[in-house]
Write an enzyme that holds these catalytic residues in place. Structure first.
Site, short mmCIF file in Angstrom:
data_model
loop_
_atom_site.label_atom_id
_atom_site.label_comp_id
_atom_site.label_asym_id
_atom_site.label_seq_id
_atom_site.Cartn_x
_atom_site.Cartn_y
_atom_site.Cartn_z
N ALA A 1 17.64 -17.90 -70.63
CA ALA A 1 17.02 -17.02 -71.62
C ALA A 1 17.99 -15.88 -71.84
CB ALA A 1 15.70 -16.50 -71.08
N ASN B 1 14.59 -12.49 -77.01
CA ASN B 1 14.35 -11.13 -77.53
C ASN B 1 15.59 -10.66 -78.26
OD1 ASN B 1 15.21 -11.13 -74.54
ND2 ASN B 1 15.84 -9.10 -75.25
#
Ligand code: HPA
Length: 299
Positions: free
Chosen positions: A120, A247
Protein backbone atom coordinates in the site's frame (compact mmCIF):
# COMPACT_ATOMS: atom_id res chain seq x y z
CA UNK A 1 29.21 -2.71 14.70
CA UNK A 2 31.97 -5.23 14.07
CA UNK A 3 31.27 -7.29 10.93
CA UNK A 4 31.39 -10.49 12.97
CA UNK A 5 28.38 -9.23 14.96
CA UNK A 6 26.21 -9.13 11.85
CA UNK A 7 22.51 -9.01 12.68
CA UNK A 8 21.57 -11.21 9.72
CA UNK A 9 21.30 -14.97 9.43
CA UNK A 10 24.11 -17.16 8.22
CA UNK A 11 23.77 -19.28 5.09
CA UNK A 12 23.50 -22.36 7.33
CA UNK A 13 20.64 -20.84 9.35
CA UNK A 14 18.75 -19.97 6.16
CA UNK A 15 19.39 -23.48 4.84
CA UNK A 16 18.07 -24.99 8.08
CA UNK A 17 14.84 -22.99 7.82
CA UNK A 18 14.35 -23.93 4.15
CA UNK A 19 15.08 -27.61 4.89
CA UNK A 20 12.64 -27.57 7.82
CA UNK A 21 9.89 -26.24 5.50
CA UNK A 22 10.69 -28.70 2.70
CA UNK A 23 10.51 -31.59 5.13
CA UNK A 24 6.89 -30.63 6.01
CA UNK A 25 5.39 -30.54 2.51
CA UNK A 26 5.86 -31.48 -1.13
CA UNK A 27 5.12 -28.14 -2.80
CA UNK A 28 8.19 -26.79 -4.64
CA UNK A 29 7.24 -23.20 -5.50
CA UNK A 30 8.68 -21.29 -8.47
CA UNK A 31 6.83 -18.09 -7.59
CA UNK A 32 7.03 -16.30 -4.23
CA UNK A 33 4.46 -13.64 -3.34
CA UNK A 34 4.61 -11.00 -0.59
CA UNK A 35 1.25 -9.52 0.43
CA UNK A 36 1.11 -5.86 1.51
CA UNK A 37 -1.17 -4.16 4.05
CA UNK A 38 -4.78 -5.25 3.55
CA UNK A 39 -3.77 -7.38 0.54
CA UNK A 40 -3.41 -10.73 2.30
CA UNK A 41 -6.42 -12.09 0.41
CA UNK A 42 -4.07 -13.31 -2.31
CA UNK A 43 -2.91 -16.06 0.02
CA UNK A 44 -6.53 -17.20 0.46
CA UNK A 45 -6.72 -17.86 -3.29
CA UNK A 46 -4.13 -20.64 -3.11
CA UNK A 47 -5.51 -24.16 -3.62
CA UNK A 48 -4.34 -27.22 -1.63
CA UNK A 49 -2.91 -24.97 1.02
CA UNK A 50 -0.27 -25.87 3.54
CA UNK A 51 0.19 -22.94 5.93
CA UNK A 52 2.68 -22.21 8.70
CA UNK A 53 2.38 -19.50 11.33
CA UNK A 54 5.55 -17.43 11.39
CA UNK A 55 5.95 -18.21 15.08
CA UNK A 56 6.29 -21.93 14.29
CA UNK A 57 9.01 -21.52 11.63
CA UNK A 58 12.59 -21.72 12.91
CA UNK A 59 14.38 -18.33 12.73
CA UNK A 60 11.34 -16.46 11.40
CA UNK A 61 10.50 -13.03 12.87
CA UNK A 62 6.85 -12.30 13.84
CA UNK A 63 4.57 -9.82 12.10
CA UNK A 64 3.31 -7.22 14.60
CA UNK A 65 1.14 -4.98 12.41
CA UNK A 66 -2.66 -4.87 12.35
CA UNK A 67 -3.77 -5.99 8.86
CA UNK A 68 -0.83 -8.41 8.48
CA UNK A 69 -1.66 -12.03 9.32
CA UNK A 70 1.74 -13.65 9.81
CA UNK A 71 1.54 -16.92 7.85
CA UNK A 72 3.60 -18.54 5.14
CA UNK A 73 1.15 -20.23 2.79
CA UNK A 74 2.11 -22.85 0.17
CA UNK A 75 -0.26 -23.99 -2.56
CA UNK A 76 -1.17 -23.55 -6.21
CA UNK A 77 -2.49 -20.45 -7.91
CA UNK A 78 -4.11 -21.21 -11.29
CA UNK A 79 -2.15 -24.47 -11.30
CA UNK A 80 1.23 -22.92 -10.49
CA UNK A 81 3.07 -23.84 -7.29
CA UNK A 82 3.48 -20.72 -5.14
CA UNK A 83 4.53 -19.64 -1.69
CA UNK A 84 2.89 -16.58 -0.21
CA UNK A 85 3.87 -14.39 2.73
CA UNK A 86 0.61 -13.31 4.30
CA UNK A 87 2.05 -10.42 6.27
CA UNK A 88 5.55 -9.02 5.97
CA UNK A 89 8.11 -7.41 8.25
CA UNK A 90 8.95 -3.70 8.29
CA UNK A 91 11.84 -1.61 9.51
CA UNK A 92 9.54 0.30 11.86
CA UNK A 93 8.74 -2.87 13.80
CA UNK A 94 12.25 -2.60 15.17
CA UNK A 95 13.86 -5.62 13.50
CA UNK A 96 17.31 -5.24 11.99
CA UNK A 97 16.95 -4.80 8.22
CA UNK A 98 18.76 -8.11 7.57
CA UNK A 99 16.07 -9.96 9.54
CA UNK A 100 13.05 -8.48 7.83
CA UNK A 101 14.42 -9.62 4.48
CA UNK A 102 15.27 -13.19 5.59
CA UNK A 103 12.21 -14.66 3.78
CA UNK A 104 13.72 -13.70 0.40
CA UNK A 105 16.69 -15.99 1.03
CA UNK A 106 14.35 -18.72 2.19
CA UNK A 107 12.36 -18.28 -1.04
CA UNK A 108 15.59 -18.70 -3.01
CA UNK A 109 16.58 -21.85 -1.16
CA UNK A 110 13.09 -23.28 -1.74
CA UNK A 111 13.64 -22.91 -5.50
CA UNK A 112 11.67 -19.69 -6.15
CA UNK A 113 12.67 -17.92 -9.39
CA UNK A 114 10.21 -15.01 -9.47
CA UNK A 115 9.10 -12.79 -6.59
CA UNK A 116 5.94 -10.69 -6.74
CA UNK A 117 5.54 -8.05 -4.05
CA UNK A 118 2.55 -5.88 -3.26
CA UNK A 119 2.23 -2.88 -0.98
CA UNK A 120 0.00 0.00 0.00
CA UNK A 121 1.44 3.42 -0.84
CA UNK A 122 0.67 7.12 -0.77
CA UNK A 123 0.32 8.79 -4.17
CA UNK A 124 2.79 11.66 -4.76
CA UNK A 125 2.12 11.92 -8.49
CA UNK A 126 -0.71 14.45 -8.83
CA UNK A 127 -2.30 12.45 -11.68
CA UNK A 128 -2.77 9.42 -9.44
CA UNK A 129 -6.11 8.65 -7.80
CA UNK A 130 -6.85 6.60 -4.71
CA UNK A 131 -7.40 3.04 -5.92
CA UNK A 132 -4.85 3.23 -8.75
CA UNK A 133 -2.49 0.27 -9.08
CA UNK A 134 1.09 1.32 -9.82
CA UNK A 135 3.51 -1.09 -11.47
CA UNK A 136 6.86 -0.27 -9.88
CA UNK A 137 9.49 0.42 -12.52
CA UNK A 138 12.21 1.66 -10.16
CA UNK A 139 12.82 2.79 -6.59
CA UNK A 140 14.40 5.42 -4.35
CA UNK A 141 15.94 3.80 -1.28
CA UNK A 142 16.00 6.50 1.40
CA UNK A 143 17.15 4.27 4.30
CA UNK A 144 19.86 3.03 1.92
CA UNK A 145 21.15 6.58 1.43
CA UNK A 146 21.68 6.65 5.19
CA UNK A 147 23.58 3.34 5.18
CA UNK A 148 20.65 1.13 6.17
CA UNK A 149 20.76 -1.50 3.41
CA UNK A 150 20.02 -5.21 4.07
CA UNK A 151 23.18 -6.22 2.20
CA UNK A 152 25.43 -4.34 4.66
CA UNK A 153 27.70 -6.72 6.56
CA UNK A 154 29.85 -9.65 5.48
CA UNK A 155 28.84 -10.90 2.01
CA UNK A 156 28.25 -14.62 1.51
CA UNK A 157 29.03 -15.36 -2.15
CA UNK A 158 26.74 -18.39 -2.01
CA UNK A 159 23.88 -15.88 -2.10
CA UNK A 160 25.33 -13.28 -4.46
CA UNK A 161 28.04 -10.78 -5.29
CA UNK A 162 29.33 -8.04 -3.01
CA UNK A 163 28.14 -5.18 -5.27
CA UNK A 164 24.92 -6.22 -7.01
CA UNK A 165 23.57 -4.20 -9.95
CA UNK A 166 20.19 -2.53 -9.36
CA UNK A 167 19.55 -0.85 -12.72
CA UNK A 168 17.49 -3.91 -13.69
CA UNK A 169 15.85 -4.43 -10.29
CA UNK A 170 12.29 -4.60 -11.65
CA UNK A 171 11.94 -7.10 -14.49
CA UNK A 172 10.79 -5.34 -17.68
CA UNK A 173 9.11 -8.39 -19.21
CA UNK A 174 6.99 -8.82 -16.10
CA UNK A 175 6.03 -5.11 -16.21
CA UNK A 176 4.86 -5.62 -19.79
CA UNK A 177 3.01 -8.79 -18.81
CA UNK A 178 1.21 -6.83 -16.07
CA UNK A 179 0.09 -4.23 -18.61
CA UNK A 180 -1.08 -6.92 -21.03
CA UNK A 181 -2.97 -8.87 -18.37
CA UNK A 182 -4.32 -5.63 -16.87
CA UNK A 183 -5.72 -4.41 -20.18
CA UNK A 184 -7.29 -7.81 -20.90
CA UNK A 185 -9.03 -7.56 -17.53
CA UNK A 186 -10.22 -4.00 -18.32
CA UNK A 187 -8.00 -2.34 -15.72
CA UNK A 188 -6.17 0.10 -18.00
CA UNK A 189 -7.93 3.14 -16.51
CA UNK A 190 -6.37 2.60 -13.11
CA UNK A 191 -3.09 0.92 -14.02
CA UNK A 192 0.02 3.14 -13.77
CA UNK A 193 3.76 2.75 -13.91
CA UNK A 194 6.06 4.69 -11.61
CA UNK A 195 8.86 5.10 -9.09
CA UNK A 196 8.36 3.94 -5.50
CA UNK A 197 10.18 5.61 -2.64
CA UNK A 198 10.72 3.72 0.61
CA UNK A 199 11.02 5.44 3.98
CA UNK A 200 11.57 3.90 7.40
CA UNK A 201 8.25 5.00 8.94
CA UNK A 202 6.22 4.50 11.07
CA UNK A 203 5.27 8.19 11.01
CA UNK A 204 3.70 9.31 7.76
CA UNK A 205 5.46 12.05 5.80
CA UNK A 206 5.26 15.77 6.47
CA UNK A 207 4.04 18.07 3.72
CA UNK A 208 7.60 19.28 3.08
CA UNK A 209 8.84 15.67 2.84
CA UNK A 210 6.14 14.78 0.30
CA UNK A 211 7.06 17.80 -1.81
CA UNK A 212 10.73 16.86 -1.66
CA UNK A 213 10.13 13.22 -2.63
CA UNK A 214 7.96 14.25 -5.54
CA UNK A 215 10.67 16.65 -6.78
CA UNK A 216 13.20 13.82 -6.51
CA UNK A 217 11.18 11.73 -8.95
CA UNK A 218 9.03 9.52 -6.73
CA UNK A 219 5.45 8.78 -7.79
CA UNK A 220 4.46 6.88 -4.64
CA UNK A 221 5.79 6.51 -1.10
CA UNK A 222 5.64 3.63 1.36
CA UNK A 223 7.49 1.69 4.03
CA UNK A 224 8.31 -1.68 2.47
CA UNK A 225 9.23 -3.73 -0.63
CA UNK A 226 12.58 -2.13 -1.53
CA UNK A 227 14.59 -4.00 1.13
CA UNK A 228 13.09 -7.28 -0.06
CA UNK A 229 13.85 -6.45 -3.70
CA UNK A 230 17.51 -5.73 -2.84
CA UNK A 231 17.92 -9.13 -1.21
CA UNK A 232 15.92 -10.98 -3.86
CA UNK A 233 17.95 -9.43 -6.70
CA UNK A 234 21.19 -10.11 -4.84
CA UNK A 235 20.46 -13.84 -5.03
CA UNK A 236 19.27 -13.71 -8.65
CA UNK A 237 15.47 -13.88 -8.40
CA UNK A 238 13.34 -11.86 -10.84
CA UNK A 239 11.25 -9.16 -9.15
CA UNK A 240 7.93 -7.59 -9.93
CA UNK A 241 6.13 -5.19 -7.58
CA UNK A 242 2.80 -3.38 -7.40
CA UNK A 243 1.67 -0.48 -5.22
CA UNK A 244 -1.97 0.07 -4.43
CA UNK A 245 -2.42 3.83 -4.01
CA UNK A 246 -4.45 3.93 -0.81
CA UNK A 247 -4.24 7.67 -0.14
CA UNK A 248 -3.05 10.85 -1.79
CA UNK A 249 0.00 12.29 -0.12
CA UNK A 250 -0.71 15.71 1.34
CA UNK A 251 1.24 18.27 -0.70
CA UNK A 252 -0.21 21.63 0.29
CA UNK A 253 -0.74 23.49 3.53
CA UNK A 254 -4.39 24.31 2.73
CA UNK A 255 -5.37 20.63 2.73
CA UNK A 256 -7.38 19.15 5.60
CA UNK A 257 -6.41 15.56 4.61
CA UNK A 258 -4.58 13.42 7.15
CA UNK A 259 -2.89 10.11 6.27
CA UNK A 260 -4.00 7.24 8.51
CA UNK A 261 -3.70 3.45 8.59
CA UNK A 262 -7.49 2.86 8.60
CA UNK A 263 -7.84 4.63 5.25
CA UNK A 264 -5.02 2.46 3.91
CA UNK A 265 -6.84 -0.72 4.95
CA UNK A 266 -10.25 0.49 3.65
CA UNK A 267 -8.89 1.23 0.16
CA UNK A 268 -7.10 -2.08 0.24
CA UNK A 269 -10.49 -3.77 0.67
CA UNK A 270 -12.08 -1.89 -2.24
CA UNK A 271 -9.40 -2.69 -4.82
CA UNK A 272 -7.95 -5.87 -3.33
CA UNK A 273 -9.99 -8.22 -5.47
CA UNK A 274 -8.82 -6.67 -8.73
CA UNK A 275 -5.22 -6.57 -7.58
CA UNK A 276 -5.45 -10.23 -6.63
CA UNK A 277 -6.95 -11.17 -9.99
CA UNK A 278 -4.18 -9.29 -11.79
CA UNK A 279 -1.49 -11.15 -9.86
CA UNK A 280 -3.21 -14.54 -10.24
CA UNK A 281 -3.52 -14.13 -14.02
CA UNK A 282 0.09 -13.02 -14.25
CA UNK A 283 1.28 -16.05 -12.28
CA UNK A 284 -0.51 -18.31 -14.74
CA UNK A 285 1.49 -16.74 -17.60
CA UNK A 286 4.91 -16.39 -16.03
CA UNK A 287 7.50 -18.31 -18.00
CA UNK A 288 10.10 -20.40 -16.27
CA UNK A 289 13.31 -18.44 -15.93
CA UNK A 290 15.60 -19.90 -18.56
CA UNK A 291 18.08 -17.06 -18.32
CA UNK A 292 20.48 -18.41 -15.74
CA UNK A 293 23.19 -15.77 -16.30
CA UNK A 294 22.75 -14.22 -12.90
CA UNK A 295 21.25 -17.26 -11.25
CA UNK A 296 23.25 -18.82 -8.50
CA UNK A 297 23.12 -22.52 -7.88
CA UNK A 298 22.58 -22.96 -4.19
CA UNK A 299 22.50 -26.73 -3.95
N1 HPA B 1 3.07 7.03 3.30
C1 HPA B 1 3.82 5.99 3.64
N2 HPA B 1 3.37 4.75 3.61
C2 HPA B 1 2.12 4.51 3.21
C3 HPA B 1 1.28 5.56 2.82
C4 HPA B 1 1.79 6.89 2.87
O1 HPA B 1 1.10 7.89 2.54
N3 HPA B 1 0.09 5.02 2.45
C5 HPA B 1 0.22 3.67 2.61
N4 HPA B 1 1.46 3.38 3.07
Amino acid sequence: MHPEESTGYSYEECRATADWLMAQMDVRPLVGIVCGSGLGGLAEMLKDQVAFNYKDIPNFPQSTVHGHAGRLVFGTLKGRACVCMQGRFHLYEGYPIQRITLPMRIFKLLGVETVILTNAAGGLNQDYRVGDIMIIKDHLNMPGFAGNNPLVGPNDERFGVRFPCMSDAYDRDLQQLAFDVGSELGYSDFLRKGVYCVLGGPSFETIAECRMLHKLGADAVGMSTVHEVLVARHCGMRCFALSLITNQSVMDYESEEKANHEEVLETGKLRAEQLERLVANMVMRIERNNNNDDDINLH
